[in-house]
Write an enzyme that holds these catalytic residues in place. Structure first.
Site, mmCIF file in Angstrom:
data_model
loop_
_atom_site.group_PDB
_atom_site.id
_atom_site.type_symbol
_atom_site.label_atom_id
_atom_site.label_comp_id
_atom_site.label_asym_id
_atom_site.label_seq_id
_atom_site.Cartn_x
_atom_site.Cartn_y
_atom_site.Cartn_z
ATOM 1 N N GLY A 12 0.838 -1.194 0.000
ATOM 2 C CA GLY A 12 0.000 0.000 0.000
ATOM 3 C C GLY A 12 0.873 1.243 0.000
ATOM 4 O O GLY A 12 2.102 1.166 0.134
ATOM 5 N N ASP A 13 0.213 2.401 -0.210
ATOM 6 C CA ASP A 13 0.930 3.687 -0.186
ATOM 7 C C ASP A 13 2.014 3.781 -1.256
ATOM 8 O O ASP A 13 3.023 4.446 -1.075
ATOM 9 C CB ASP A 13 1.540 3.947 1.207
ATOM 10 C CG ASP A 13 0.505 3.779 2.294
ATOM 11 O OD1 ASP A 13 -0.572 4.341 2.144
ATOM 12 O OD2 ASP A 13 0.780 3.056 3.264
ATOM 13 N N GLY A 42 -6.282 5.260 2.074
ATOM 14 C CA GLY A 42 -6.208 6.707 2.015
ATOM 15 C C GLY A 42 -5.434 7.070 0.772
ATOM 16 O O GLY A 42 -4.244 6.777 0.675
ATOM 17 N N HIS A 43 -6.096 7.646 -0.202
ATOM 18 C CA HIS A 43 -5.410 8.005 -1.442
ATOM 19 C C HIS A 43 -5.220 9.513 -1.491
ATOM 20 O O HIS A 43 -6.166 10.272 -1.362
ATOM 21 C CB HIS A 43 -6.217 7.519 -2.653
ATOM 22 C CG HIS A 43 -6.158 6.030 -2.820
ATOM 23 N ND1 HIS A 43 -6.917 5.344 -3.730
ATOM 24 C CD2 HIS A 43 -5.411 5.097 -2.183
ATOM 25 C CE1 HIS A 43 -6.629 4.044 -3.645
ATOM 26 N NE2 HIS A 43 -5.736 3.867 -2.719
ATOM 27 N N THR A 123 -5.928 -0.448 10.638
ATOM 28 C CA THR A 123 -6.180 0.994 10.569
ATOM 29 C C THR A 123 -7.304 1.404 11.518
ATOM 30 O O THR A 123 -7.548 2.601 11.693
ATOM 31 C CB THR A 123 -6.579 1.405 9.136
ATOM 32 O OG1 THR A 123 -7.763 0.687 8.780
ATOM 33 C CG2 THR A 123 -5.477 1.098 8.144
ATOM 34 N N THR A 250 -4.185 6.931 9.323
ATOM 35 C CA THR A 250 -3.933 6.711 10.749
ATOM 36 C C THR A 250 -2.889 7.649 11.348
ATOM 37 O O THR A 250 -2.699 7.654 12.558
ATOM 38 C CB THR A 250 -3.434 5.273 10.969
ATOM 39 O OG1 THR A 250 -2.265 5.093 10.161
ATOM 40 C CG2 THR A 250 -4.485 4.257 10.561
ATOM 41 N N THR A 321 7.695 12.067 -10.540
ATOM 42 C CA THR A 321 8.889 12.858 -10.213
ATOM 43 C C THR A 321 8.566 14.033 -9.287
ATOM 44 O O THR A 321 9.338 14.992 -9.215
ATOM 45 C CB THR A 321 9.537 13.404 -11.500
ATOM 46 O OG1 THR A 321 8.543 14.179 -12.204
ATOM 47 C CG2 THR A 321 10.062 12.299 -12.383
HETATM 48 P P1 IMP Z 1 -6.848 -3.194 8.015
HETATM 49 O O1 IMP Z 1 -6.903 -3.213 6.537
HETATM 50 O O2 IMP Z 1 -7.311 -1.892 8.611
HETATM 51 O O3 IMP Z 1 -7.518 -4.390 8.635
HETATM 52 O O4 IMP Z 1 -5.296 -3.309 8.462
HETATM 53 C C1 IMP Z 1 -4.521 -4.464 8.191
HETATM 54 C C2 IMP Z 1 -3.117 -4.098 7.744
HETATM 55 O O5 IMP Z 1 -3.191 -3.491 6.465
HETATM 56 C C3 IMP Z 1 -2.424 -3.073 8.634
HETATM 57 O O6 IMP Z 1 -1.032 -3.348 8.622
HETATM 58 C C4 IMP Z 1 -2.693 -1.755 7.941
HETATM 59 O O7 IMP Z 1 -1.721 -0.783 8.256
HETATM 60 C C5 IMP Z 1 -2.606 -2.191 6.492
HETATM 61 N N1 IMP Z 1 -3.359 -1.325 5.570
HETATM 62 C C6 IMP Z 1 -4.679 -1.351 5.305
HETATM 63 N N2 IMP Z 1 -5.009 -0.447 4.385
HETATM 64 C C7 IMP Z 1 -3.878 0.161 4.032
HETATM 65 C C8 IMP Z 1 -3.566 1.187 3.074
HETATM 66 O O8 IMP Z 1 -4.413 1.726 2.359
HETATM 67 N N3 IMP Z 1 -2.252 1.548 3.005
HETATM 68 C C9 IMP Z 1 -1.304 0.971 3.762
HETATM 69 N N4 IMP Z 1 -1.542 0.008 4.653
HETATM 70 C C10 IMP Z 1 -2.818 -0.389 4.790
HETATM 71 MG MG MG Z 2 -2.455 5.289 1.487
#
Ligand code: IMP
Ligand code: MG
Length: 332
Positions: A12-13, A42-43, A123, A250, A321
């Site tokens: 993610g991210d 979160g985008h 999260t 978060t 970039t």
């Molecule tokens: P959950 O999806 O809230 O159940 O979290 C489970 C795991 O996925 C945790 O480590 C979160 O930090 C990670 N996670 C969930 N959604 C995202 C995202 O959009 N970006 C990064 N990490 C995420």
């Molecule tokens: Mg994100």
């Protein structure tokens, strides 16, 4: 295009939001449709200095002629969604599948427990407990909610009919490949599979209707919460390299590691990626900030991109970039 799926290749991210908003503004798809888990995502994307953050609406929303859909597999937090619709004045172009699941406050409470937020580092957005209720067949769906009457749609029909008419459809994934419940670093994963196949299933698109799978990698790897991260560097080192980040939803600190070619290759096969995007190249190579033409990249930066292409056998079609949506090199 016509049917392009965008998914994340690490944890993610990776910068999917920015890449998606670039593609949307450039290609103006008829439809952008959100798959993935729900408001745990979160985008973030920046256009002309204005910062946009969405957790429910497709990141394609800056393209005003694009209809914004949410697939049946996606969980909705009603308050978050209605606020985003209001904020972007998107009432007449947002449609949600009548079978989207609804997150309730008790799901959020459960997700903030020691067992989930504490043990797994979730999260806390309620998505895991809501998906558990969905598996138990007790979760409420969007069609039961009065406030959604105006937005309800059969999203699968809408996108399949659009493809029949040869219109472009942009399918937006969330999270990243190694947060997949099936293929990720279990138990430190999200509550669903999030690879391209599942993103397509979320929105009701069969595997033969997808033309392109764009896999997004960041130039380095980050992860929030618990779970393995190979070659992780210290927070001090991450700050020194400019890799230190804080999470959108978060506000948690992200852990960091160098680009991982083995993970990248595995992600390519899990998603059957057709081409790649690399974001934040300017963070690795500051001399490349705001460069919009490949030839103007430094030799070191070009060498890195060539290494990625050589190791993966895929074209890097888009390079980020800078934080602005248009800080993008487009080699498609
Ligand atoms: P959950 O999806 O809230 O159940 O979290 C489970 C795991 O996925 C945790 O480590 C979160 O930090 C990670 N996670 C969930 N959604 C995202 C995202 O959009 N970006 C990064 N990490 C995420
Ligand atoms: Mg994100």
């Amino acid at each position: 295009m016509p049917a392009t799926v965008v998914v994340g290749g690490f944890f993610g991210d990776e910068g999917k939001g920015k890449i998606i908003s670039y593609l949307a503004l450039k290609d103006k798809p008829a439809i952008a449709v959100r798959g993935g888990v729900g408001p745990n995502a979160g985008h973030t994307f920046v256009l002309n200095g204005e910062v946009h953050k969405v957790r429910m609406l497709p990141s394609a929303l800056l393209s005003k002629e694009t209809r914004l859909l949410i697939g049946a597999g996606v969980l909705i937090n009603p308050e978050v969604l209605l606020n985003e619709i209001e904020q972007y004045n998107a009432h007449d172009r947002v449609f949600i599948d009548s079978q989207c699941g609804i997150i309730e406050s008790r799901h959020i409470e459960m997700d903030n427990s020691d067992d989930l937020k504490g043990r797994i580092g979730t999260t806390g957005s309620g998505t895991g407990p809501a998906n558990a209720d969905r598996a138990r067949r007790t979760l409420h769906l969007a069609r039961e909610m009065n406030e959604f009457t105006l937005y309800l749609d059969d999203v699968s029909n809408s996108i399949n009919f659009a493809l029949d008419r040869n219109e472009n459809v942009l399918v937006e994934g969330t999270q990243g490949t190694f947060l997949s419940l099936y293929h990720g670093t279990y138990p430190y994963v999200t509550s669903k599979d999030v690879t391209a196949s599942s993103i397509c299933a979320d929105v009701g698109l069969g595997p033969k209707r997808v033309d392109e799978v764009l896999l997004v990698f960041k130039a380095y790897v980050t992860r929030v919460g618990v779970g393995s991260l190979e070659n992780e560097i210290s927070k001090e080192e991450a700050k020194k390299r400019g890799w230190f980040e804080v999470a959108t939803v978060t506000r948690r600190e992200r852990r960091a590691a160098p680009f991982n070619f083995e993970l990248a290759k595995k992600a390519i096969s899990l998603n059957s990626a057709t081409h790649l995007a690399i974001t934040k190249l300017d963070v690795m190579f500051p001399e490349c900030a705001h460069v919009h033409v490949y030839d103007k990249l430094s030799d070191n930066a070009k060498h890195f991109i060539e290494q990625v292409e050589k190791n993966t056998g895929l074209q890097v079609a888009l390079i980020g970039t800078g934080e602005d949506v248009y800080d993008t090199i487009d080699m498609r």
